[in-house]
Design an enzyme around this catalytic site. Structure first.
Site, PDB file in Angstrom:
ATOM      1  N   CYS A  39      29.888 110.559  -6.116  1.00  0.00           N
ATOM      2  CA  CYS A  39      29.418 111.552  -7.088  1.00  0.00           C
ATOM      3  C   CYS A  39      29.018 110.901  -8.413  1.00  0.00           C
ATOM      4  O   CYS A  39      29.596 109.887  -8.809  1.00  0.00           O
ATOM      5  CB  CYS A  39      30.533 112.567  -7.357  1.00  0.00           C
ATOM      6  N   CYS A  86      26.099 114.533  -5.414  1.00  0.00           N
ATOM      7  CA  CYS A  86      27.023 115.501  -6.001  1.00  0.00           C
ATOM      8  C   CYS A  86      27.331 115.155  -7.454  1.00  0.00           C
ATOM      9  O   CYS A  86      27.076 114.035  -7.892  1.00  0.00           O
ATOM     10  CB  CYS A  86      28.308 115.596  -5.181  1.00  0.00           C
TER      11      CYS A  86
HETATM   12  C1  LIG Z   1      31.090 113.207 -12.919  1.00  0.00           C
HETATM   13  O1  LIG Z   1      30.670 113.494 -14.214  1.00  0.00           O
HETATM   14  C2  LIG Z   1      31.299 114.664 -14.754  1.00  0.00           C
HETATM   15  C3  LIG Z   1      30.682 114.968 -16.104  1.00  0.00           C
HETATM   16  O2  LIG Z   1      30.447 113.818 -16.814  1.00  0.00           O
HETATM   17  C4  LIG Z   1      32.808 114.448 -14.853  1.00  0.00           C
HETATM   18  O3  LIG Z   1      33.445 115.615 -15.327  1.00  0.00           O
HETATM   19  C5  LIG Z   1      33.329 114.099 -13.469  1.00  0.00           C
HETATM   20  O4  LIG Z   1      34.705 113.787 -13.535  1.00  0.00           O
HETATM   21  C6  LIG Z   1      32.571 112.920 -12.863  1.00  0.00           C
HETATM   22  N1  LIG Z   1      32.968 112.730 -11.502  1.00  0.00           N
HETATM   23  C7  LIG Z   1      33.277 111.520 -11.024  1.00  0.00           C
HETATM   24  C8  LIG Z   1      33.697 111.458  -9.600  1.00  0.00           C
HETATM   25  O5  LIG Z   1      33.224 110.502 -11.714  1.00  0.00           O
END
Ligand SMILES: *[C@@H]1O[C@H](CO)[C@@H](O)[C@H](O)[C@H]1NC(C)=O
Ligand SMILES: *[C@@H]1O[C@H](CO)[C@@H](O)[C@H](O)[C@H]1NC(C)=O
Ligand SMILES: *[C@@H]1O[C@H](CO)[C@@H](O)[C@H](O)[C@H]1NC(C)=O
Ligand SMILES: *[C@@H]1O[C@H](CO)[C@@H](O)[C@H](O)[C@H]1NC(C)=O
Ligand SMILES: *[C@@H]1O[C@H](CO)[C@@H](O)[C@H](O)[C@H]1NC(C)=O
Ligand SMILES: *[C@@H]1O[C@H](CO)[C@@H](O)[C@H](O)[C@H]1NC(C)=O
Ligand SMILES: *[C@@H]1O[C@H](CO)[C@@H](O)[C@H](O)[C@H]1NC(C)=O
Length: 305
Positions: free
Chosen positions: A120, A201
């Site tokens: 993601c 994602c």
């Molecule tokens: C992806 O980015 C969002 C917003 O910056 C953050 O809240 C989320 O934890 C991130 N996910 C990962 C798997 O790093």
């Protein structure tokens, strides 16, 4: 004695004459065969004469080598993928086939073997920024493009297509997208792009080219026609647009431009949040690394409008 001598000489010359005639006939027959073969070869060649370059030489070695390199050094999490099998399914999808009649079903077995997703927040889409985007992902490993997935990595810069006659692969030429859409490469890239988009994602990014006259966003590009419609609103929250202009390029589209506005409304209709940044600074600095003395680079402007 002399009589016998002459009759033997007559026989000798008869044999010689017959020999010469047989020789001439053979030459004529061979010549005719060659010309005829040349003729039929020529017409069948014409039928298979396409506008794009032909299948890459040593295709099998290239694909296999890239596949093993990918699962060994690029992304060892995929070490259990079967490269030999992957090559066989790629080959089966197109050899001995009409290169204008390839379907996604032809590649389904390949997709089942090579399908994988990207973590993601890491997916980076692009259109018309091929060189810049890959210079960026080479230095910044937080982002992965389609060419950093197994399917994209194996096929990047390579081409292939089949023909119905032996050896089933056309090394001379392959159809361009404009000649027929359902050619082996176009179908492959569409399928790989769809997989890449479906797997995305979190926050995804797209790097577009603000120096294109026809507009940074084109709805007939792979991004505009395949990828945005395969992003899953249940999985993807935000699409960040990085709009990059050529250093010193002519004035062109910014984040408030017409094609970007159209893109934003398509994405918002599909329930994604959208943001757009003109000349995203980390990438802009990379552009300036190749052109440090240019006026656009001396003050490191971060032009947000
Ligand atoms: C992806 O980015 C969002 C917003 O910056 C953050 O809240 C989320 O934890 C991130 N996910 C990962 C798997 O790093
Ligand atoms: C065979 O055809 C090619 C053109 O396709 C021509 O250049 C060549 O001279 C021909 N050879 C013979 C033996 O006719
Ligand atoms: C393309 O393939 C389909 C089924 O595979 C076949 O019905 C059709 O005739 C083919 N078309 C051409 C032009 O070969
Ligand atoms: C690819 O694999 C994922 C799980 O790894 C699966 O959810 C998805 O349906 C697969 N896609 C295709 C086209 O096979
Ligand atoms: C934009 O596209 C043009 C033409 O394809 C290319 O020459 C230029 O390098 C691209 N600019 C960027 C920032 O990728
Ligand atoms: C693409 O955009 C043009 C306008 O720029 C529009 O006329 C056309 O219908 C669009 N095509 C699709 C498939 O949305
Ligand atoms: C967008 O969200 C709204 C409300 O949450 C929902 O009714 C609509 O079906 C969603 N549209 C799409 C394309 O998912």
């Amino acid at each position: 004695m002399p009589f016998q001598n002459r009759s033997s000489r007559t026989r000798q010359s008869t044999v010689l004459l017959v020999g010469i005639m047989v020789l001439i006939l053979t030459i004529v027959a061979v010549l005719a065969a060659v010309l005829l073969a040349n003729g039929t070869k020529e017409t069948s060649m014409q039928l298979l004469h396409w506008k794009d370059r032909g299948t890459t030489k040593n295709l099998q070695e290239v694909i296999l080598g890239r596949c093993y390199n990918y699962i060994t050094t690029v992304n060892p999490e995929l070490r259990d993928k079967d490269c030999q099998k992957i090559w066989e399914t790629i080959q089966k999808a197109f050899i001995y086939k009409n290169p204008c009649n390839i379907t996604t079903e032809d590649y389904q077995p390949l997709l089942d073997l090579a399908n994988h997703t990207v973590p993601c927040n890491k997916s980076l889409f692009w259109s018309k920024t091929n060189d810049l985007v890959h210079r960026y992902t080479k230095t910044n490993h937080n982002f992965l493009t389609l060419e950093d997935t197994l399917l994209g990595y194996m096929a990047d810069g390579v081409s292939w297509c089949g023909k119905p006659s032996s050896p089933g692969i056309n090394y001379e030429s392959c159809p361009k997208w404009s000649e027929c859409e359902s050619n082996p490469l176009s179908v492959y890239w569409k399928m790989a792009s769809k997989m890449f988009a479906e797997g995305a994602c979190g926050v995804v990014q797209v790097m577009l080219n603000g120096s294109i006259d026809a507009g940074a966003f084109r709805n007939n590009s792979i991004f505009g026609s395949v990828e945005i419609f395969n992003l899953d609103p249940e999985k993807v929250s935000t699409v960040q647009i990085w709009l990059m202009q050529n250093i010193g390029g002519p004035p062109s589209e910014s984040c408030t431009g017409r094609s970007i506005t159209r893109l934003k409304s398509i994405l918002e209709e599909r329930n994604f949040s959208v943001s757009c940044e003109d000349n995203y600074r980390p990438v802009h600095l990379l552009q300036c690394a190749s052109d440090p003395d240019h006026a656009d680079c001396t003050l490191c402007p971060n032009s947000v409008q």
